[in-house]
Design a protein around this motif. Structure first.
Motif, PDB file in Angstrom:
ATOM      1  N   GLU A  57       0.884  -1.038  -0.115  1.00  0.00           N
ATOM      2  CA  GLU A  57      -0.118  -0.016  -0.074  1.00  0.00           C
ATOM      3  C   GLU A  57       0.820   1.374  -0.031  1.00  0.00           C
ATOM      4  N   ALA A  58       0.651   2.329  -0.489  1.00  0.00           N
ATOM      5  CA  ALA A  58      -0.322   2.340  -1.594  1.00  0.00           C
ATOM      6  C   ALA A  58      -0.102   2.276  -3.153  1.00  0.00           C
ATOM      7  N   ARG A  59       0.956   2.688  -3.364  1.00  0.00           N
ATOM      8  CA  ARG A  59       1.173   2.830  -4.769  1.00  0.00           C
ATOM      9  C   ARG A  59       1.739   1.360  -5.123  1.00  0.00           C
ATOM     10  N   GLY A  60       2.117   0.371  -4.478  1.00  0.00           N
ATOM     11  CA  GLY A  60       2.393  -0.603  -5.053  1.00  0.00           C
ATOM     12  C   GLY A  60       1.240  -1.660  -5.322  1.00  0.00           C
ATOM     13  N   ARG A  79      -0.964  -4.117   3.694  1.00  0.00           N
ATOM     14  CA  ARG A  79      -1.731  -2.854   3.965  1.00  0.00           C
ATOM     15  C   ARG A  79      -0.853  -2.206   5.344  1.00  0.00           C
ATOM     16  N   LYS A  80      -1.214  -0.777   5.278  1.00  0.00           N
ATOM     17  CA  LYS A  80      -0.713   0.232   6.466  1.00  0.00           C
ATOM     18  C   LYS A  80      -1.625  -0.373   7.464  1.00  0.00           C
ATOM     19  N   ALA A  81      -1.164   0.040   8.931  1.00  0.00           N
ATOM     20  CA  ALA A  81      -1.659  -0.484   9.764  1.00  0.00           C
ATOM     21  C   ALA A  81      -2.985  -0.116  10.203  1.00  0.00           C
ATOM     22  N   GLU A  96      12.319   6.350   4.792  1.00  0.00           N
ATOM     23  CA  GLU A  96      13.255   7.441   4.311  1.00  0.00           C
ATOM     24  C   GLU A  96      12.781   8.679   5.012  1.00  0.00           C
ATOM     25  N   TYR A  97      11.523   9.037   5.335  1.00  0.00           N
ATOM     26  CA  TYR A  97      10.921  10.085   5.818  1.00  0.00           C
ATOM     27  C   TYR A  97       9.936   9.753   7.021  1.00  0.00           C
ATOM     28  N   GLY A  98      10.172   8.655   7.780  1.00  0.00           N
ATOM     29  CA  GLY A  98       9.440   8.631   8.956  1.00  0.00           C
ATOM     30  C   GLY A  98       9.231   7.034   9.393  1.00  0.00           C
ATOM     31  N   VAL A 118       6.009  -6.435  -4.940  1.00  0.00           N
ATOM     32  CA  VAL A 118       5.882  -5.585  -5.839  1.00  0.00           C
ATOM     33  C   VAL A 118       5.632  -4.043  -5.455  1.00  0.00           C
ATOM     34  N   ASP A 119       6.411  -3.105  -5.626  1.00  0.00           N
ATOM     35  CA  ASP A 119       6.178  -1.636  -5.227  1.00  0.00           C
ATOM     36  C   ASP A 119       6.389  -0.730  -6.188  1.00  0.00           C
ATOM     37  N   ASP A 120       6.187   0.424  -6.127  1.00  0.00           N
ATOM     38  CA  ASP A 120       6.470   1.645  -7.187  1.00  0.00           C
ATOM     39  C   ASP A 120       7.889   1.827  -6.945  1.00  0.00           C
ATOM     40  N   LEU A 121       8.466   1.919  -5.877  1.00  0.00           N
ATOM     41  CA  LEU A 121       9.759   2.343  -5.455  1.00  0.00           C
ATOM     42  C   LEU A 121      10.497   1.709  -4.222  1.00  0.00           C
ATOM     43  N   ILE A 122      11.818   1.517  -4.609  1.00  0.00           N
ATOM     44  CA  ILE A 122      12.642   1.050  -3.457  1.00  0.00           C
ATOM     45  C   ILE A 122      13.608   2.175  -3.094  1.00  0.00           C
ATOM     46  N   ALA A 123      13.738   2.658  -1.808  1.00  0.00           N
ATOM     47  CA  ALA A 123      14.704   3.392  -1.264  1.00  0.00           C
ATOM     48  C   ALA A 123      15.668   2.919  -0.123  1.00  0.00           C
ATOM     49  N   THR A 124      15.163   3.052   0.822  1.00  0.00           N
ATOM     50  CA  THR A 124      16.205   2.437   2.148  1.00  0.00           C
ATOM     51  C   THR A 124      16.059   0.753   2.199  1.00  0.00           C
ATOM     52  N   GLY A 125      14.841   0.486   1.462  1.00  0.00           N
ATOM     53  CA  GLY A 125      14.488  -0.805   1.699  1.00  0.00           C
ATOM     54  C   GLY A 125      13.582  -1.331   2.866  1.00  0.00           C
ATOM     55  N   GLY A 126      13.392  -0.403   3.849  1.00  0.00           N
ATOM     56  CA  GLY A 126      12.944  -0.538   5.109  1.00  0.00           C
ATOM     57  C   GLY A 126      11.447  -1.432   4.765  1.00  0.00           C
ATOM     58  N   THR A 127      10.831  -0.649   3.824  1.00  0.00           N
ATOM     59  CA  THR A 127       9.474  -1.392   3.653  1.00  0.00           C
ATOM     60  C   THR A 127       9.337  -2.703   2.945  1.00  0.00           C
ATOM     61  N   ALA A 128      10.350  -2.874   1.816  1.00  0.00           N
ATOM     62  CA  ALA A 128      10.461  -4.218   1.187  1.00  0.00           C
ATOM     63  C   ALA A 128      10.904  -5.079   2.048  1.00  0.00           C
TER      64      ALA A 128
HETATM   65  O1  LIG Z   1      12.555   1.802   0.691  1.00  0.00           O
HETATM   66  P1  LIG Z   1      11.705   2.508   1.565  1.00  0.00           P
HETATM   67  O2  LIG Z   1      12.865   3.586   2.367  1.00  0.00           O
HETATM   68  O3  LIG Z   1      11.114   1.865   2.629  1.00  0.00           O
HETATM   69  O4  LIG Z   1      10.598   3.425   0.792  1.00  0.00           O
HETATM   70  C1  LIG Z   1       9.948   2.782  -0.135  1.00  0.00           C
HETATM   71  C2  LIG Z   1       8.536   3.210   0.070  1.00  0.00           C
HETATM   72  O5  LIG Z   1       8.320   4.363   0.361  1.00  0.00           O
HETATM   73  C3  LIG Z   1       7.055   4.892  -0.375  1.00  0.00           C
HETATM   74  O6  LIG Z   1       5.595   4.585   0.207  1.00  0.00           O
HETATM   75  P2  LIG Z   1       5.229   5.335   1.296  1.00  0.00           P
HETATM   76  O7  LIG Z   1       5.532   4.628   2.507  1.00  0.00           O
HETATM   77  O8  LIG Z   1       5.622   6.761   1.107  1.00  0.00           O
HETATM   78  O9  LIG Z   1       3.706   5.276   1.272  1.00  0.00           O
HETATM   79  P3  LIG Z   1       2.604   5.518  -0.022  1.00  0.00           P
HETATM   80  O10 LIG Z   1       2.504   4.548  -0.995  1.00  0.00           O
HETATM   81  O11 LIG Z   1       1.354   4.966   0.990  1.00  0.00           O
HETATM   82  O12 LIG Z   1       2.614   6.772  -0.182  1.00  0.00           O
HETATM   83  C4  LIG Z   1       7.219   3.700  -1.461  1.00  0.00           C
HETATM   84  O13 LIG Z   1       5.927   3.544  -2.353  1.00  0.00           O
HETATM   85  C5  LIG Z   1       7.547   2.451  -1.054  1.00  0.00           C
HETATM   86  O14 LIG Z   1       6.434   1.758  -0.415  1.00  0.00           O
END
Ligand SMILES: O=P(O)(O)OC[C@H]1O[C@H](OP(=O)(O)OP(=O)(O)O)[C@H](O)[C@@H]1O
Ligand SMILES: Nc1ncnc2[nH]cnc12
Length: 176
Positions: A57-60, A79-81, A96-98, A118-128
Motif C-alpha cells: 500500500e498504496a502505490r504498490g 496494508r498499512k496499520a 526515508e521520511y518516517g 511489488v512496489d513502485d519504488l525502493i529507497a532504504t529498503g525498510g518497507t520491502a
Molecule cells: O525503501 P523505503 O525507504 O522503505 O521506501 C519505499 C516506500 O516508500 C513509499 O511509500 P510510502 O511509505 O511513502 O507510502 P504510500 O505509498 O502510502 O504513499 C514507496 O511507495 C515505498 O513503499
C-alpha cells in the motif's frame, strides 16, 4: 521503440519533508502507453512461477494489480496499520521520511506459496524488507521483488539482493 519511462516521472523537491526529492509516479500512471509498458517490462523481468503478487500500500497496489493477471497469480495486499477487516499479522519499519507498519491477513498465504513482491519504488529498503519478513513469517516463499524505481544511493535494493533475493527495477535515480 521503447518508451523513456524515466522521463514520465516527475521530481518534486522538499516533499514530504525538506531535503527529500520525491519521485512522483502519478505522471507515468496517467500516460496510458507509459503505464502499459512499465507493467509489461516488470512482468518480463520477473520470475514466472508465481502464486501471489504482493503489493505494498498504496502505490504498490497499482503495479501488483497490473502484473498479477499476466502471471496468472492472485494479489496479496500488504496494508498499512489498521486497514484490514480480519485478524491480521504485522511488522513495524523505518522509512526515508518516517516510520510505518505493514500488515496482512492471517492465513492469506498458503504454506509454500511463491510470492513476488511489488512496489513502485525502493529507497532504504525498510518497507520491502519488512514485507519479505511478513511473507516468510506467514509461510510463503519470497521468489523475487520488482520495483518501477530504485534509489540506489539509499541502498535498499543492494540490501535485498544481499539477502539472496532476485530484484529487478526499471528506472534508477542515482546521484541526482
Ligand atoms: O525503501 P523505503 O525507504 O522503505 O521506501 C519505499 C516506500 O516508500 C513509499 O511509500 P510510502 O511509505 O511513502 O507510502 P504510500 O505509498 O502510502 O504513499 C514507496 O511507495 C515505498 O513503499
Ligand atoms: N524519494 C522518494 N520519492 C518517492 N517515494 C519515496 N519513498 C521513499 N523515498 C521516496
Amino acid at each position: 521503440m521503447s518508451i523513456d519511462l524515466k522521463s514520465l516521472i516527475r521530481t518534486i523537491p522538499d516533499y514530504p519533508k525538506p531535503g527529500i526529492r520525491f519521485r512522483d509516479i502519478s505522471t507515468l500512471l496517467t500516460d496510458a502507453a507509459g503505464f502499459t509498458e512499465a507493467i509489461e517490462r516488470m512482468v518480463s523481468g520477473a520470475p514466472h512461477d508465481i502464486d501471489l503478487v504482493a503489493g505494498i500500500e498504496a502505490r504498490g497496489f497499482l503495479f501488483a494489480g497490473g502484473i498479477a493477471p499476466k502471471l496468472s497469480a492472485g494479489v496479496l495486499m500488504l496494508r498499512k496499520a489498521g486497514k484490514l477487516p480480519g485478524p491480521a499479522m504485522g511488522t513495524d519499519y523505518a522509512l526515508e521520511y518516517g516510520a510505518d507498519r505493514l500488515e496482512m491477513h492471517e492465513g492469506a498465504v498458503p504454506r509454500g506459496a511463491r510470492v513476488l513482491l511489488v512496489d513502485d519504488l525502493i529507497a532504504t529498503g525498510g518497507t520491502a524488507i519488512a514485507a519479505t519478513k511478513l511473507i516468510e513469517q506467514a509461510g510463503g516463499v519470497c521468489a523475487g521483488a520488482s520495483f518501477l524505481i530504485d534509489l540506489p544511493d539509499l541502498g535498499g535494493a543492494a540490501r535485498l539482493r544481499d539477502s539472496g533475493l532476485r530484484v529487478q527495477s526499471l528506472i534508477d535515480f542515482e546521484g541526482e
